[in-house]
Enzyme design. Structure first.
Site, PDB file in Angstrom:
ATOM      1  N   HIS A 103      -3.499   4.329  -2.458  1.00 44.08           N
ATOM      2  CA  HIS A 103      -4.487   3.424  -1.840  1.00 44.08           C
ATOM      3  C   HIS A 103      -5.168   4.122  -0.658  1.00 44.08           C
ATOM      4  CE1 HIS A 103      -1.577   0.243  -3.417  1.00 44.08           C
ATOM      5  NE2 HIS A 103      -2.711  -0.101  -3.986  1.00 44.08           N
TER       6      HIS A 103
ATOM      7  N   LEU B  99       0.815  -1.221   0.000  1.00 42.12           N
ATOM      8  CA  LEU B  99       0.000   0.000   0.000  1.00 42.12           C
ATOM      9  C   LEU B  99       0.845   1.267   0.000  1.00 42.12           C
ATOM     10  CD1 LEU B  99      -2.796  -1.016   2.547  1.00 42.12           C
ATOM     11  CD2 LEU B  99      -2.744  -1.320   0.066  1.00 42.12           C
TER      12      LEU B  99
HETATM   13  P1  AMP Z   1      -3.783  -2.157  -6.782  1.00 36.40           P
HETATM   14  O1  AMP Z   1      -3.366  -2.518  -5.399  1.00 36.40           O
HETATM   15  O2  AMP Z   1      -2.654  -1.688  -7.639  1.00 36.40           O
HETATM   16  O3  AMP Z   1      -4.650  -3.198  -7.423  1.00 36.40           O
HETATM   17  O4  AMP Z   1      -4.695  -0.866  -6.622  1.00 36.40           O
HETATM   18  C1  AMP Z   1      -5.827  -0.876  -5.797  1.00 36.40           C
HETATM   19  C2  AMP Z   1      -6.647   0.354  -6.103  1.00 36.40           C
HETATM   20  O5  AMP Z   1      -5.876   1.523  -5.838  1.00 36.40           O
HETATM   21  C3  AMP Z   1      -7.060   0.440  -7.577  1.00 36.40           C
HETATM   22  O6  AMP Z   1      -8.393   0.909  -7.670  1.00 36.40           O
HETATM   23  C4  AMP Z   1      -6.068   1.422  -8.143  1.00 36.40           C
HETATM   24  O7  AMP Z   1      -6.542   2.114  -9.273  1.00 36.40           O
HETATM   25  C5  AMP Z   1      -5.888   2.373  -6.966  1.00 36.40           C
HETATM   26  N1  AMP Z   1      -4.632   3.092  -7.098  1.00 36.40           N
HETATM   27  C6  AMP Z   1      -3.399   2.566  -7.331  1.00 36.40           C
HETATM   28  N2  AMP Z   1      -2.485   3.539  -7.451  1.00 36.40           N
HETATM   29  C7  AMP Z   1      -3.148   4.720  -7.279  1.00 36.40           C
HETATM   30  C8  AMP Z   1      -2.754   6.097  -7.323  1.00 36.40           C
HETATM   31  N3  AMP Z   1      -1.501   6.461  -7.549  1.00 36.40           N
HETATM   32  N4  AMP Z   1      -3.704   7.032  -7.100  1.00 36.40           N
HETATM   33  C9  AMP Z   1      -4.998   6.665  -6.887  1.00 36.40           C
HETATM   34  N5  AMP Z   1      -5.425   5.396  -6.854  1.00 36.40           N
HETATM   35  C10 AMP Z   1      -4.521   4.425  -7.058  1.00 36.40           C
END
Ligand code: AMP
Length: 288
Positions: free
Chosen positions: A43, A39
């Site tokens: 996140h 995270l």
């Molecule tokens: P992940 O753990 O990469 O699957 O991401 C989980 C959630 O966090 C997904 O909805 C991603 O789009 C969101 N997320 C990941 N990186 C970012 C970021 N830099 N800014 C905003 N949301 C993010």
């Protein structure tokens, strides 16, 4: 903070809360933030928004095997559960964490269902990561059945995924509101990502080319043709040997179809996927 590692205990805890609220004549709102862990502040921004808008928030941490088309990428995906839990505990102790093993989600059948996302799945990431969105659809359908959230929060960082999740719930009539959240960035503009942890210091700096290119395209969008913008970005990436462009596209924000020319009353977004060594990064930006 309560941590559940099985769907049985999680669903029991959530039904108890829902029933208690119902008895008190209240409508209990459950916010859901699915993540793959490692995270970062991106996140956490989703978790904070969910906390503002709901009575309780469930955060799942699960590296979903069926959405990886490359076994090396799955194996090397950063996993930092202890750090993740202390970060979440730092924002509030009032969270429910779902940290399942693969068996709890899939049993013995670690496989994807096939989905029809009305064409959204054939563009960009769909072309380069075969089966990826079937894996995403499969795991989210399971999560939505378990958590039964009122609202679920997704980052625009994965814009194609956000559009596909909206389609998934619309087509399958899953009663959840999908909320899109803005992209959080590092100081050099690089979109925050769990994968950034795998970059060397130098790669981390070089990776800001992704953001710089997107910004340049946004600034030149009104004055240049799409063909010229495609050429400009291709040239920027050719000048840097440490970063390999997989694709750059300007696409219609709703259909995600590649745009060759600008049309009136249409929203466009620029999308990039690029490799720094083995690490694949994606980013996007609205243009108008
Ligand atoms: P992940 O753990 O990469 O699957 O991401 C989980 C959630 O966090 C997904 O909805 C991603 O789009 C969101 N997320 C990941 N990186 C970012 C970021 N830099 N800014 C905003 N949301 C993010």
């Amino acid at each position: 903070m309560v941590i559940h590692t099985t769907k049985e205990t999680l669903t029991q805890a959530l039904s108890l809360k829902r029933n208690n609220a119902r008895k008190a004549g209240k409508n209990y709102k459950i916010g859901f933030v699915p993540t793959m862990g490692a995270l970062h502040e991106g996140h956490l921004s989703l978790v904070l928004k969910a906390l503002e808008e709901n009575d309780v928030v469930v955060v799942s941490i699960f590296v979903n095997p069926t959405q990886f088309n490359n076994s090396n990428d799955l194996e090397k995906y950063p996993r930092t559960p202890e750090k993740d839990l202390s970060l979440l505990e730092g924002i509030t102790k009032d969270l429910i964490i779902y940290l399942p093993q693969v068996f709890d989600i899939y049993g013995d059948d670690v496989a994807s269902k096939q989905y029809d996302f009305e064409g959204l799945e054939f563009e960009m990431e769909g072309k380069h990561r075969k089966g990826h969105f079937d894996g995403v659809g499969t795991v989210l359908t399971k999560f939505f059945q378990i958590v039964e959230p009122t609202k679920a929060y997704f980052g625009e960082k994965d814009f194609q995924q956000l559009q596909i999740v909206k389609k998934l719930v619309a087509v399958n009539k899953i009663p959840v509101e999908i909320v899109g959240c803005p992209i959080l960035r590092e100081e050099n503009g690089l979109a925050m990502s769990s994968r950034n942890a795998r970059l060397t210091k130098q790669q981390f700096e070089e990776a800001s080319l992704i953001y710089k290119s997107l910004t340049e395209v946004r600034e030149k969008f009104d004055s240049h043709s799409i063909a010229d913008l495609n050429k400009i970005v291709a040239e920027r990436f050719l000048q840097n040997e440490d970063i390999q462009l997989e694709y750059f596209e300007i696409a219609n924000e709703d259909t995600l179809k590649t745009a060759l020319e600008k049309a009136n009353a249409t929203k466009y977004r620029a999308f990039i996927a690029a490799f720094l060594g083995e690490v694949r990064l994606i980013d996007n930006m609205p243009l108008n």
